[in-house]
Write an enzyme that holds these catalytic residues in place. Sequence first.
Site, mmCIF file in Angstrom:
data_model
loop_
_atom_site.group_PDB
_atom_site.id
_atom_site.type_symbol
_atom_site.label_atom_id
_atom_site.label_comp_id
_atom_site.label_asym_id
_atom_site.label_seq_id
_atom_site.Cartn_x
_atom_site.Cartn_y
_atom_site.Cartn_z
ATOM 1 N N ARG A 117 -41.967 -27.101 -54.558
ATOM 2 C CA ARG A 117 -40.521 -27.195 -54.307
ATOM 3 C C ARG A 117 -39.725 -26.810 -55.557
ATOM 4 O O ARG A 117 -38.710 -26.127 -55.473
ATOM 5 C CB ARG A 117 -40.151 -28.616 -53.863
ATOM 6 C CG ARG A 117 -40.614 -28.905 -52.448
ATOM 7 C CD ARG A 117 -40.758 -30.382 -52.195
ATOM 8 N NE ARG A 117 -39.501 -31.092 -52.138
ATOM 9 C CZ ARG A 117 -39.403 -32.424 -52.208
ATOM 10 N NH1 ARG A 117 -40.492 -33.166 -52.359
ATOM 11 N NH2 ARG A 117 -38.236 -33.006 -52.127
ATOM 12 N N ARG B 250 -40.058 -41.949 -55.248
ATOM 13 C CA ARG B 250 -39.521 -42.062 -53.882
ATOM 14 C C ARG B 250 -40.652 -41.967 -52.864
ATOM 15 O O ARG B 250 -40.619 -42.620 -51.826
ATOM 16 C CB ARG B 250 -38.482 -40.960 -53.635
ATOM 17 C CG ARG B 250 -37.840 -41.058 -52.267
ATOM 18 C CD ARG B 250 -36.671 -40.122 -52.082
ATOM 19 N NE ARG B 250 -37.067 -38.720 -52.071
ATOM 20 C CZ ARG B 250 -36.219 -37.706 -51.996
ATOM 21 N NH1 ARG B 250 -34.918 -37.933 -51.947
ATOM 22 N NH2 ARG B 250 -36.649 -36.455 -51.993
ATOM 23 N N ARG C 170 -29.185 -22.803 -50.116
ATOM 24 C CA ARG C 170 -30.347 -22.776 -51.006
ATOM 25 C C ARG C 170 -30.817 -21.346 -51.266
ATOM 26 O O ARG C 170 -31.789 -21.153 -51.995
ATOM 27 C CB ARG C 170 -31.500 -23.552 -50.359
ATOM 28 C CG ARG C 170 -31.642 -25.006 -50.827
ATOM 29 C CD ARG C 170 -32.745 -25.654 -49.996
ATOM 30 N NE ARG C 170 -33.377 -26.793 -50.607
ATOM 31 C CZ ARG C 170 -33.027 -28.058 -50.392
ATOM 32 N NH1 ARG C 170 -31.999 -28.343 -49.637
ATOM 33 N NH2 ARG C 170 -33.704 -29.041 -50.946
ATOM 34 N N LYS D 51 -28.832 -35.284 -55.186
ATOM 35 C CA LYS D 51 -27.800 -34.765 -54.279
ATOM 36 C C LYS D 51 -27.472 -35.780 -53.183
ATOM 37 O O LYS D 51 -26.312 -36.089 -52.932
ATOM 38 C CB LYS D 51 -28.241 -33.430 -53.639
ATOM 39 C CG LYS D 51 -28.559 -32.338 -54.655
ATOM 40 C CD LYS D 51 -28.928 -31.032 -53.992
ATOM 41 C CE LYS D 51 -30.227 -31.056 -53.217
ATOM 42 N NZ LYS D 51 -31.456 -31.116 -54.039
ATOM 43 N N ARG E 142 -41.995 -39.777 -46.939
ATOM 44 C CA ARG E 142 -41.853 -38.315 -46.891
ATOM 45 C C ARG E 142 -43.098 -37.644 -47.455
ATOM 46 O O ARG E 142 -43.442 -37.843 -48.622
ATOM 47 C CB ARG E 142 -40.601 -37.875 -47.672
ATOM 48 C CG ARG E 142 -39.348 -37.994 -46.854
ATOM 49 C CD ARG E 142 -38.115 -37.625 -47.631
ATOM 50 N NE ARG E 142 -38.143 -36.258 -48.181
ATOM 51 C CZ ARG E 142 -37.079 -35.686 -48.743
ATOM 52 N NH1 ARG E 142 -35.937 -36.333 -48.818
ATOM 53 N NH2 ARG E 142 -37.179 -34.460 -49.216
HETATM 54 P P1 B4P Z 1 -32.119 -37.615 -53.848
HETATM 55 O O1 B4P Z 1 -30.679 -37.759 -54.096
HETATM 56 O O2 B4P Z 1 -32.601 -38.218 -52.597
HETATM 57 O O3 B4P Z 1 -32.663 -36.107 -53.852
HETATM 58 P P2 B4P Z 1 -32.132 -34.801 -53.185
HETATM 59 O O4 B4P Z 1 -31.817 -33.906 -54.336
HETATM 60 O O5 B4P Z 1 -31.013 -35.068 -52.235
HETATM 61 O O6 B4P Z 1 -33.343 -34.394 -52.225
HETATM 62 P P3 B4P Z 1 -34.307 -33.210 -51.823
HETATM 63 O O7 B4P Z 1 -33.904 -31.907 -52.465
HETATM 64 O O8 B4P Z 1 -35.662 -33.724 -52.067
HETATM 65 O O9 B4P Z 1 -34.266 -33.093 -50.274
HETATM 66 P P4 B4P Z 1 -33.576 -32.316 -49.090
HETATM 67 O O10 B4P Z 1 -33.457 -33.356 -48.072
HETATM 68 O O11 B4P Z 1 -32.327 -31.579 -49.475
HETATM 69 O O12 B4P Z 1 -32.868 -38.218 -55.090
HETATM 70 C C1 B4P Z 1 -34.262 -38.237 -55.248
HETATM 71 C C2 B4P Z 1 -34.729 -39.527 -55.894
HETATM 72 O O13 B4P Z 1 -34.165 -39.695 -57.175
HETATM 73 C C3 B4P Z 1 -34.347 -40.771 -55.082
HETATM 74 O O14 B4P Z 1 -35.446 -41.627 -55.035
HETATM 75 C C4 B4P Z 1 -33.222 -41.394 -55.880
HETATM 76 O O15 B4P Z 1 -33.180 -42.804 -55.777
HETATM 77 C C5 B4P Z 1 -33.542 -40.971 -57.295
HETATM 78 N N1 B4P Z 1 -32.346 -40.818 -58.121
HETATM 79 C C6 B4P Z 1 -31.185 -40.232 -57.740
HETATM 80 N N2 B4P Z 1 -30.282 -40.246 -58.758
HETATM 81 C C7 B4P Z 1 -30.938 -40.834 -59.832
HETATM 82 C C8 B4P Z 1 -30.551 -41.135 -61.181
HETATM 83 N N3 B4P Z 1 -29.325 -40.862 -61.661
HETATM 84 N N4 B4P Z 1 -31.470 -41.706 -62.003
HETATM 85 C C9 B4P Z 1 -32.721 -42.009 -61.543
HETATM 86 N N5 B4P Z 1 -33.128 -41.766 -60.262
HETATM 87 C C10 B4P Z 1 -32.252 -41.188 -59.416
HETATM 88 O O16 B4P Z 1 -34.635 -31.172 -48.641
HETATM 89 C C11 B4P Z 1 -35.925 -31.447 -48.111
HETATM 90 C C12 B4P Z 1 -36.562 -30.176 -47.514
HETATM 91 O O17 B4P Z 1 -35.779 -29.699 -46.373
HETATM 92 C C13 B4P Z 1 -36.671 -28.938 -48.407
HETATM 93 O O18 B4P Z 1 -37.814 -28.979 -49.261
HETATM 94 C C14 B4P Z 1 -36.740 -27.806 -47.358
HETATM 95 O O19 B4P Z 1 -38.036 -27.681 -46.796
HETATM 96 C C15 B4P Z 1 -35.800 -28.267 -46.261
HETATM 97 N N6 B4P Z 1 -34.421 -27.748 -46.421
HETATM 98 C C16 B4P Z 1 -33.315 -28.522 -46.636
HETATM 99 N N7 B4P Z 1 -32.226 -27.727 -46.779
HETATM 100 C C17 B4P Z 1 -32.643 -26.444 -46.654
HETATM 101 C C18 B4P Z 1 -31.989 -25.177 -46.733
HETATM 102 N N8 B4P Z 1 -30.678 -25.088 -46.969
HETATM 103 N N9 B4P Z 1 -32.726 -24.050 -46.581
HETATM 104 C C19 B4P Z 1 -34.037 -24.113 -46.336
HETATM 105 N N10 B4P Z 1 -34.736 -25.278 -46.256
HETATM 106 C C20 B4P Z 1 -34.045 -26.437 -46.418
#
Ligand code: B4P
Length: 191
Positions: free
Chosen positions: A146, A128, A89, A14, A134
């Site tokens: 998660r 990551r 979420r 994302k 993190r």
């Molecule tokens: P990212 O792109 O960084 O992952 P994400 O889905 O955005 O992150 P996440 O769900 O962990 O975190 P968030 O900050 O929202 O990609 C992950 C990895 O994959 C990276 O290393 C990237 O390089 C790699 N990658 C990406 N695309 C790729 C591809 N095509 N091929 C290979 N590798 C690839 O949330 C963190 C925490 O915040 C939650 O656990 C919760 O505690 C809290 N939180 C956030 N929003 C909330 C909400 N709405 N309600 C309640 N709690 C919330």
Amino acid sequence: MLNIVLFGPPGAGKGTQSENIVKKYELVHLSTGDLFRKHLGDGTPLGTLAQGYMDEGNLVPDEVVIKMVEDKIAEETGAKGFIFDGFPRTVPQAEALDGMLEKFSYSISKMLALEVSPNELRARLRSRGKTSGRVDDQDDAKIDNRINIYNEETTPVVDYYHKQNKFCSIDGVGSIATIFNAICKELDPFN
Ligand code: B4P
């Protein structure tokens, strides 16, 4: 006005895809995870509250997240549109988002759901975790927590947008460019 929900399990890409979408469509990027990490870095009470939940891989309570998003939307007067990354979420968050947008006569254009298998998610998050600092990416039990919370509490959001005919599934496995092209095919008609 183009308003997108970018949806998917933890590590689905994302944050990665949001960067490209924001550049191409000139949207305001609203990532709840990034906002919590910013509060944490700034040492605010909200950051301290969120940290306990995030470090364990649990969801921050709805009312806290909703208030933070509401404040951020109100701040961004003159935005061309928003990309909501990691929000909503839960179904109550989705309902609250619709209510907030309605106040400004905005609405969600499309919900894009990145689909990635649990094994691939685990591999990405562990990888990551080696460099991100993190805590939630460095422990297998927290990563699994998660993913489980996503399956139990977050997937009902899919149905919420399905009923509004806004749900769109995107294959989240492949190169970042290929996935971005698939996203653009969905968003270009709105531009
Ligand atoms: P990212 O792109 O960084 O992952 P994400 O889905 O955005 O992150 P996440 O769900 O962990 O975190 P968030 O900050 O929202 O990609 C992950 C990895 O994959 C990276 O290393 C990237 O390089 C790699 N990658 C990406 N695309 C790729 C591809 N095509 N091929 C290979 N590798 C690839 O949330 C963190 C925490 O915040 C939650 O656990 C919760 O505690 C809290 N939180 C956030 N929003 C909330 C909400 N709405 N309600 C309640 N709690 C919330």
